[in-house]
Design a protein around this motif. Sequence first.
Motif, PDB file in Angstrom:
ATOM      1  N   HIS A 170     -20.919 -14.460   2.168  1.00 18.58           N
ATOM      2  CA  HIS A 170     -19.624 -15.120   2.329  1.00 18.58           C
ATOM      3  C   HIS A 170     -19.773 -16.585   2.735  1.00 18.58           C
ATOM      4  O   HIS A 170     -20.821 -17.016   3.219  1.00 18.58           O
ATOM      5  CB  HIS A 170     -18.759 -14.379   3.364  1.00 18.58           C
ATOM      6  N   SER A 171     -18.693 -17.307   2.552  1.00 17.68           N
ATOM      7  CA  SER A 171     -18.641 -18.719   2.939  1.00 17.68           C
ATOM      8  C   SER A 171     -18.116 -18.849   4.366  1.00 17.68           C
ATOM      9  O   SER A 171     -17.867 -17.842   5.047  1.00 17.68           O
ATOM     10  CB  SER A 171     -17.716 -19.479   1.986  1.00 17.68           C
ATOM     11  N   ASN A 172     -17.931 -20.082   4.814  1.00 22.96           N
ATOM     12  CA  ASN A 172     -17.139 -20.319   6.015  1.00 22.96           C
ATOM     13  C   ASN A 172     -15.688 -19.974   5.691  1.00 22.96           C
ATOM     14  O   ASN A 172     -15.359 -19.628   4.544  1.00 22.96           O
ATOM     15  CB  ASN A 172     -17.270 -21.781   6.461  1.00 22.96           C
ATOM     16  N   TYR A 173     -14.804 -20.074   6.664  1.00 23.48           N
ATOM     17  CA  TYR A 173     -13.385 -19.842   6.395  1.00 23.48           C
ATOM     18  C   TYR A 173     -12.741 -21.154   5.940  1.00 23.48           C
ATOM     19  O   TYR A 173     -12.591 -22.078   6.740  1.00 23.48           O
ATOM     20  CB  TYR A 173     -12.655 -19.330   7.633  1.00 23.48           C
ATOM     21  N   PRO A 174     -12.335 -21.283   4.674  1.00 25.35           N
ATOM     22  CA  PRO A 174     -11.618 -22.490   4.244  1.00 25.35           C
ATOM     23  C   PRO A 174     -10.196 -22.458   4.812  1.00 25.35           C
ATOM     24  O   PRO A 174      -9.439 -21.521   4.534  1.00 25.35           O
ATOM     25  CB  PRO A 174     -11.613 -22.384   2.714  1.00 25.35           C
ATOM     26  N   ILE A 175      -9.858 -23.444   5.619  1.00 25.45           N
ATOM     27  CA  ILE A 175      -8.559 -23.478   6.287  1.00 25.45           C
ATOM     28  C   ILE A 175      -7.680 -24.562   5.659  1.00 25.45           C
ATOM     29  O   ILE A 175      -8.118 -25.697   5.448  1.00 25.45           O
ATOM     30  CB  ILE A 175      -8.729 -23.759   7.795  1.00 25.45           C
ATOM     31  N   PHE A 176      -6.436 -24.186   5.353  1.00 29.66           N
ATOM     32  CA  PHE A 176      -5.429 -25.138   4.866  1.00 29.66           C
ATOM     33  C   PHE A 176      -4.447 -25.380   5.998  1.00 29.66           C
ATOM     34  O   PHE A 176      -3.786 -24.452   6.462  1.00 29.66           O
ATOM     35  CB  PHE A 176      -4.708 -24.572   3.641  1.00 29.66           C
TER      36      PHE A 176
END
Length: 266
Positions: A170-176
């Motif tokens: 998994h990646s980091n958490y992409p936050i908008f």
Amino acid sequence: MNKKAHYKILDFDNVYKTYSGSIPTKSKAYFLRYLPLVEKSQYLPEFAYLVGKVMGDGHLDHNFSLKFISGIKKPLERLSKFIANIFDVPKKNLRIIKRFDLEGKRFSLCVNFTSLGRILYLLGAPVGNKTKVNFDVRSWISNNRLCKKRFLQAILEDELATIKIERASHSNYPIFKMTKEKHLLTNLYNFLSTIKRFLADFDITTSNISAPTQTKSSKYELYFKIHRNKRNIIRYAENIGFRFDTKKVESLNRCVEVLKKYPGRG
């Protein structure tokens, strides 16, 4: 021909109403080159991209001049070339300047070409300080898949955290994340809900929208996360991705390369 192709989104009469007097001859010729805009207009997705940019790190002032801001210069150089080539803005009207603020070194692409700014305003780009005004996404974007994709590419380039690999699965958490004044929180919530719905249209899953958090500037922010599992991040890269921010493009590509090697479903 399909009647839908004749549906006018924007025409010359709309632009005329933004002037207090007559329209300069050169400006009139410019407008007639792009207008009327209908659902089948070839430039419509590119206008959607610029509307997304204004809603992100861009700024449209009350005189219809444009400014786009970035911490690095290269994306603005690519954006400048795009605006010059696609929207026929003279290079003399495009200028990148360096400045320093509380966040450190910043670059601004100044677009002193009000004819383009007027069109973007009429297409739904907000004017002035975006934390102090209501705005939403117009139906001409939400009803057109390519316009929706271009819009997402633009605003996510600006407002979504860089996607990086964190584990093989998994990646980091992409936050908008976006911010407004307290009395505009309902509008902000609705706007983030629209972005979440657009992402879902491209098979991207997201978290719930956060509770409001007060910032140091006494404004309030809301955010949501893009789920970071293997399948979701790969779908994001394949279905949406980024466009001119080479740093984010390269980071996403490296992340996907690692995720695709992971044997699990993720």
